[in-house]
Design an enzyme around this catalytic site. Structure first.
Site, PDB file in Angstrom:
ATOM      1  N   THR A 109       0.767  -1.097   0.020  1.00  0.00           N
ATOM      2  CA  THR A 109       0.139  -0.005   0.012  1.00  0.00           C
ATOM      3  C   THR A 109       0.985   1.197  -0.041  1.00  0.00           C
ATOM      4  OG1 THR A 109      -1.719  -1.273   1.293  1.00  0.00           O
ATOM      5  CG2 THR A 109      -1.810   1.239   1.193  1.00  0.00           C
ATOM      6  N   LYS A 183      -7.425   1.259  -3.187  1.00  0.00           N
ATOM      7  CA  LYS A 183      -6.963   0.780  -1.840  1.00  0.00           C
ATOM      8  C   LYS A 183      -7.114   2.102  -0.522  1.00  0.00           C
ATOM      9  CE  LYS A 183      -4.631  -1.399   1.661  1.00  0.00           C
ATOM     10  NZ  LYS A 183      -5.056  -2.699   2.317  1.00  0.00           N
ATOM     11  N   LYS A 251       0.737   4.661   8.407  1.00  0.00           N
ATOM     12  CA  LYS A 251       1.197   5.079   7.130  1.00  0.00           C
ATOM     13  C   LYS A 251       0.079   5.347   5.955  1.00  0.00           C
ATOM     14  CE  LYS A 251       2.207   1.654   4.600  1.00  0.00           C
ATOM     15  NZ  LYS A 251       1.558   0.664   3.734  1.00  0.00           N
TER      16      LYS A 251
HETATM   17  P1  NAP Z   1       5.730  -6.919   6.909  1.00  0.00           P
HETATM   18  O1  NAP Z   1       5.356  -8.010   7.740  1.00  0.00           O
HETATM   19  O2  NAP Z   1       6.412  -5.781   7.661  1.00  0.00           O
HETATM   20  O3  NAP Z   1       6.304  -7.200   5.545  1.00  0.00           O
HETATM   21  C1  NAP Z   1       7.107  -6.271   4.965  1.00  0.00           C
HETATM   22  C2  NAP Z   1       8.384  -7.254   4.307  1.00  0.00           C
HETATM   23  O4  NAP Z   1       9.006  -6.185   3.436  1.00  0.00           O
HETATM   24  C3  NAP Z   1       9.235  -7.593   5.382  1.00  0.00           C
HETATM   25  O5  NAP Z   1       9.849  -8.834   5.240  1.00  0.00           O
HETATM   26  C4  NAP Z   1      10.439  -6.581   5.142  1.00  0.00           C
HETATM   27  O6  NAP Z   1      11.766  -7.066   5.498  1.00  0.00           O
HETATM   28  C5  NAP Z   1      10.418  -6.389   3.759  1.00  0.00           C
HETATM   29  N1  NAP Z   1      11.130  -4.999   3.418  1.00  0.00           N
HETATM   30  C6  NAP Z   1      10.559  -3.737   3.753  1.00  0.00           C
HETATM   31  N2  NAP Z   1      11.207  -2.918   3.378  1.00  0.00           N
HETATM   32  C7  NAP Z   1      12.233  -3.528   2.444  1.00  0.00           C
HETATM   33  C8  NAP Z   1      13.187  -3.143   1.798  1.00  0.00           C
HETATM   34  N3  NAP Z   1      13.619  -1.681   1.720  1.00  0.00           N
HETATM   35  N4  NAP Z   1      14.202  -4.124   0.983  1.00  0.00           N
HETATM   36  C9  NAP Z   1      13.548  -5.126   1.165  1.00  0.00           C
HETATM   37  N5  NAP Z   1      12.666  -5.608   1.976  1.00  0.00           N
HETATM   38  C10 NAP Z   1      12.057  -4.686   2.575  1.00  0.00           C
HETATM   39  O7  NAP Z   1       4.231  -6.229   6.418  1.00  0.00           O
HETATM   40  P2  NAP Z   1       3.058  -6.854   5.958  1.00  0.00           P
HETATM   41  O8  NAP Z   1       2.115  -6.711   6.928  1.00  0.00           O
HETATM   42  O9  NAP Z   1       3.375  -7.922   5.013  1.00  0.00           O
HETATM   43  O10 NAP Z   1       2.627  -5.704   4.952  1.00  0.00           O
HETATM   44  C11 NAP Z   1       3.242  -5.391   3.650  1.00  0.00           C
HETATM   45  C12 NAP Z   1       2.547  -4.149   2.848  1.00  0.00           C
HETATM   46  O11 NAP Z   1       1.145  -4.771   2.690  1.00  0.00           O
HETATM   47  C13 NAP Z   1       2.322  -2.969   3.737  1.00  0.00           C
HETATM   48  O12 NAP Z   1       2.502  -1.696   2.739  1.00  0.00           O
HETATM   49  C14 NAP Z   1       0.913  -2.962   4.151  1.00  0.00           C
HETATM   50  O13 NAP Z   1       0.621  -1.553   4.425  1.00  0.00           O
HETATM   51  C15 NAP Z   1       0.295  -3.621   2.942  1.00  0.00           C
HETATM   52  N6  NAP Z   1      -0.922  -4.596   3.517  1.00  0.00           N
HETATM   53  C16 NAP Z   1      -0.720  -5.416   4.891  1.00  0.00           C
HETATM   54  C17 NAP Z   1      -1.854  -5.985   5.193  1.00  0.00           C
HETATM   55  C18 NAP Z   1      -1.907  -6.849   6.487  1.00  0.00           C
HETATM   56  O14 NAP Z   1      -3.124  -7.321   7.037  1.00  0.00           O
HETATM   57  N7  NAP Z   1      -0.686  -7.095   6.861  1.00  0.00           N
HETATM   58  C19 NAP Z   1      -3.187  -5.959   4.347  1.00  0.00           C
HETATM   59  C20 NAP Z   1      -2.932  -5.147   3.254  1.00  0.00           C
HETATM   60  C21 NAP Z   1      -2.031  -4.373   2.831  1.00  0.00           C
HETATM   61  P3  NAP Z   1      12.230  -7.373   7.052  1.00  0.00           P
HETATM   62  O15 NAP Z   1      11.804  -8.916   7.085  1.00  0.00           O
HETATM   63  O16 NAP Z   1      13.570  -7.207   6.902  1.00  0.00           O
HETATM   64  O17 NAP Z   1      11.388  -6.464   8.030  1.00  0.00           O
END
Ligand code: NAP
Length: 313
Positions: A109, A183, A251
């Site tokens: 997102t 979104k 965010k």
């Molecule tokens: P998350 O668990 O923090 O996963 C993000 C992943 O991306 C982590 O593994 C992180 O690495 C990796 N990452 C972040 N920055 C990076 C970079 N600069 N280079 C390489 N890898 C990087 O978050 P998530 O819940 O999966 O959410 C991911 C996205 O989807 C976000 O934008 C969120 O707003 C969106 N989203 C989430 C949900 C939900 O329910 N969780 C639902 C819809 C949308 P590390 O392992 O090192 O931290």
């Protein structure tokens, strides 16, 4: 489907790349792997990609290296700054590694304007970019039941539909940035829904009702919602672990508010929800899940679900 993109790619299964194996990405990438696609992955913390490697994925050492081995690269990372680095970094990013005719799909997102910028950058190297953020939470990702909001060239999105359909329901929203705009609207609707849910729970509690019974009672009426399904039980168990991080929701709401400011749009429910969620961050609760909003409303009222007569377990 009419674009030349369709003919420049071989038939499925394609060589798929995946960047970001966090809460969402790990489950989503697993569905593509299980469907028989060859997968090359990168995550900042490599250990979080291990379950995919155990199932046959290959590990790459940068987003660029993923792109060099893939025809389509999916990205789902945290913040717009992460998307920018992963997609556009001239040394290690996805775009410098893509071959002409390949596709970058950002499912994080993020900012609509960044999605537009990435689409222009992709076109400049004869590639395509699609913004395709998702809704449905950690459970939707695990079950392959996400709502996907796709923006970009329609025929490119259609070409990728067999892959998207492994992850959930595909909705084409329009040109570059339209997926992100859809979104953001989704997040605005969720923001007030979450406020309503936790306020209702605190009201039921302070009224002396059994909150578990109240949750079941409202679920099939007009107050039923996906937020209630995803988070009602977790709140009752006081399970505040992140399916969706408070930090990420703040965010999202910040992006929404900036878009509203640019449009001259007043959305007071959005602004209120953002303030309440910011208060969680002020209390050091940014790494909890969004259901932790209950804590803000409990603090305002010096009350706590489960204290008092009703059983909330
Ligand atoms: P998350 O668990 O923090 O996963 C993000 C992943 O991306 C982590 O593994 C992180 O690495 C990796 N990452 C972040 N920055 C990076 C970079 N600069 N280079 C390489 N890898 C990087 O978050 P998530 O819940 O999966 O959410 C991911 C996205 O989807 C976000 O934008 C969120 O707003 C969106 N989203 C989430 C949900 C939900 O329910 N969780 C639902 C819809 C949308 P590390 O392992 O090192 O931290």
């Amino acid at each position: 489907m009419s674009s030349s993109m369709a003919s420049s790619l071989p038939p499925l299964p394609r060589r798929v790349g995946w960047v970001g194996t966090g809460v969402m990405g790990l489950s989503m990438a697993t569905h593509l792997l299980s469907a028989g696609h060859s997968l090359t992955v990168f995550n900042r913390t490599a250990s979080k990609a291990a379950p995919l490697l155990d199932k046959g994925a290959k590990l790459a050492d940068s987003p660029r290296a993923v792109a060099e081995q893939s025809e389509v690269v999916f990205v789902i990372v945290g913040y717009p700054s992460d998307v920018r680095r992963v997609a556009l970094d001239p040394d290690h990013g996805v775009l410098p590694g893509l071959r002409p005719g390949s596709i970058l799909v950002d499912m994080s997102t993020s900012d609509p304007s960044l999605a537009e910028e990435i689409a222009i950058a992709a076109a400049s190297v004869s590639c395509q970019a699609v913004d395709a953020p998702v809704s449905g939470g950690d459970r939707g990702a695990r079950e392959g039941k996400l709502s996907i909001f796709a923006g970009g060239d329609r025929s490119t999105v259609e070409l990728l539909s067999p892959l998207f359909e492994k992850l959930g329901v595909l909705n084409y929203m329009g040109g570059p940035g339209s997926g992100q705009r859809a979104k953001l609207g989704n997040q605005i609707a969720i923001a007030s829904t979450m406020v309503g849910l936790v306020e209702g729970m605190v009201f039921a509690h302070r009224s002396g009702l059994d909150v578990t019974r109240w949750i079941k009672a409202i679920a099939s009426g007009a107050a039923g919602s996906k937020s209630l399904e995803l988070y009602g039980e977790r709140i009752l168990r006081r399970d505040m672990a992140a399916g969706f991080f408070v930090h990420h929701f703040v965010k999202d709401l910040g992006i929404c508010l900036r878009e509203c400011q640019a449009m001259g749009l007043a959305l007071p429910g959005l602004a209120l929800a953002q303030q309440l969620y910011l208060s969680l961050i002020a209390h050091g609760e940014g790494n909890l899940g969004t259901q932790a909003l209950i804590l803000a409303i409990e603090r305002l009222n010096n009350t706590r679900l489960g204290d008092g007569g009703e059983s909330s377990g």
